[in-house]
Motif scaffolding. Structure first.
Motif, PDB file in Angstrom:
ATOM      1  N   THR A 145       0.832  -1.195   0.000  1.00  0.00           N
ATOM      2  CA  THR A 145       0.000   0.000   0.000  1.00  0.00           C
ATOM      3  C   THR A 145       0.868   1.247   0.000  1.00  0.00           C
ATOM      4  O   THR A 145       1.810   1.350   0.796  1.00  0.00           O
ATOM      5  CB  THR A 145      -0.915   0.037   1.240  1.00  0.00           C
ATOM      6  N   LEU A 146       0.549   2.188  -0.879  1.00  0.00           N
ATOM      7  CA  LEU A 146       1.234   3.486  -0.876  1.00  0.00           C
ATOM      8  C   LEU A 146       0.614   4.346   0.214  1.00  0.00           C
ATOM      9  O   LEU A 146      -0.601   4.584   0.218  1.00  0.00           O
ATOM     10  CB  LEU A 146       1.080   4.164  -2.239  1.00  0.00           C
ATOM     11  N   THR A 147       1.427   4.807   1.156  1.00  0.00           N
ATOM     12  CA  THR A 147       0.904   5.593   2.268  1.00  0.00           C
ATOM     13  C   THR A 147       1.228   7.070   2.160  1.00  0.00           C
ATOM     14  O   THR A 147       0.570   7.896   2.780  1.00  0.00           O
ATOM     15  CB  THR A 147       1.454   5.065   3.608  1.00  0.00           C
ATOM     16  N   ASP A 148       2.260   7.429   1.389  1.00  0.00           N
ATOM     17  CA  ASP A 148       2.622   8.841   1.322  1.00  0.00           C
ATOM     18  C   ASP A 148       3.517   9.096   0.113  1.00  0.00           C
ATOM     19  O   ASP A 148       4.347   8.271  -0.251  1.00  0.00           O
ATOM     20  CB  ASP A 148       3.351   9.259   2.604  1.00  0.00           C
ATOM     21  N   LEU A 149       3.329  10.267  -0.494  1.00  0.00           N
ATOM     22  CA  LEU A 149       4.179  10.718  -1.599  1.00  0.00           C
ATOM     23  C   LEU A 149       4.490  12.182  -1.346  1.00  0.00           C
ATOM     24  O   LEU A 149       3.592  13.002  -1.179  1.00  0.00           O
ATOM     25  CB  LEU A 149       3.455  10.564  -2.940  1.00  0.00           C
ATOM     26  N   SER A 150       5.775  12.512  -1.287  1.00  0.00           N
ATOM     27  CA  SER A 150       6.148  13.888  -0.985  1.00  0.00           C
ATOM     28  C   SER A 150       7.407  14.275  -1.753  1.00  0.00           C
ATOM     29  O   SER A 150       8.090  13.439  -2.351  1.00  0.00           O
ATOM     30  CB  SER A 150       6.385  14.057   0.523  1.00  0.00           C
ATOM     31  N   SER A 151       7.706  15.570  -1.713  1.00  0.00           N
ATOM     32  CA  SER A 151       8.933  16.078  -2.326  1.00  0.00           C
ATOM     33  C   SER A 151       9.350  17.351  -1.602  1.00  0.00           C
ATOM     34  O   SER A 151       8.587  17.905  -0.800  1.00  0.00           O
ATOM     35  CB  SER A 151       8.712  16.375  -3.811  1.00  0.00           C
ATOM     36  N   ASN A 152      10.557  17.776  -1.866  1.00  0.00           N
ATOM     37  CA  ASN A 152      11.035  19.021  -1.272  1.00  0.00           C
ATOM     38  C   ASN A 152      10.839  20.184  -2.246  1.00  0.00           C
ATOM     39  O   ASN A 152      11.676  21.063  -2.368  1.00  0.00           O
ATOM     40  CB  ASN A 152      12.518  18.894  -0.873  1.00  0.00           C
TER      41      ASN A 152
END
Length: 236
Positions: free
Chosen positions: A84-91
């Protein structure tokens, strides 16, 4: 009308019987018993973080995800059901402030059912430069059934104890007049706050690489279940 009168008569008789029956005046033996067992967790949840910063931007998150999926499929993991994908982020915000490179991060949760498979997966991920893996929790899927089974065994143990206790009294053990499901204690379940995993070659943050040809030797804490009952038997 007759049915109402009959019901009232039965109700009054029941109440009168309950008032007359004083369990404290019945010769009895009271015993307490606990039955304990340990089981290995069969549902293990891991957190996997894919970050471009871990490779100093040399490998994209998309490439890391592809490598991860290949390792999981090699170990017969159903990506649709167990990953399961729980989070996607970037700076991206920091990029505008400091003019640095944009680096992405993806967080996944993986559910597996045994320590041996976990060791193979961790070894495979490390070989693909994916080492940010943490244990989130351990569970036992048949815990409720196990609790019921242990309560029955605790009652059997209480009966054996009582039989031994009346042997030398030249008396017989009668029927049960009271049972209390006192408590069921469960220890060893990992919920992210206490240690629940022992991995040879892996610390709580990342890897201290073991020998290349070996899988990681993983042992999860066993789950201990204690069921306690109190039983009162008549003495005849």
């Amino acid at each position: 009308m007759k049915h109402v009168n009959l019901y009232l008569l039965l109700l009054v008789s029941t109440i009168s019987f309950a008032q007359e029956l004083d369990y404290t005046k019945i010769p009895q033996l009271q015993t307490k018993a606990t039955y304990t067992t340990q089981v290995s967790p069969d549902k293990i949840t891991l957190s996997i973080t894919l970050s471009e910063s871990n490779t100093r931007g040399k490998v994209s998150v998309e490439e890391l995800e592809k490598r991860m999926e290949e390792v999981l499929m090699e170990n017969n993991i159903d990506l649709q059901k167990q990953l399961t994908l729980t989070d996607l982020s970037s700076n991206f915000k920091e990029y505008f402030l400091k003019k640095t490179d944009v680096q992405k991060t993806k967080n996944f949760q993986l559910e597996i059912n045994d320590a041996v498979k976990a060791g193979k997966i961790l070894r495979g991920l490390e070989n693909q430069d994916i080492s940010n893996v943490q244990l989130l929790k351990t569970e036992y899927s048949k815990l409720e059934d196990l609790k019921i089974e242990l309560k029955g065994k605790a009652i059997e143990k209480a009966k054996r104890q009582a039989e031994e206790m009346v042997k030398s009294l030249n008396q017989n053990l009668g029927s049960v007049i009271f049972i209390s499901d006192l408590e069921t204690n469960i220890t060893g379940l990992f919920n992210g706050r206490v240690s629940g995993i022992n991995i040879r070659g892996l610390n709580s943050i990342g890897y201290v690489a073991p020998k290349p040809e070996s899988d990681l030797d993983i042992e999860f804490d066993k789950i201990r279940v204690d069921a306690t009952v109190i039983v009162y038997f008549k003495i005849e």
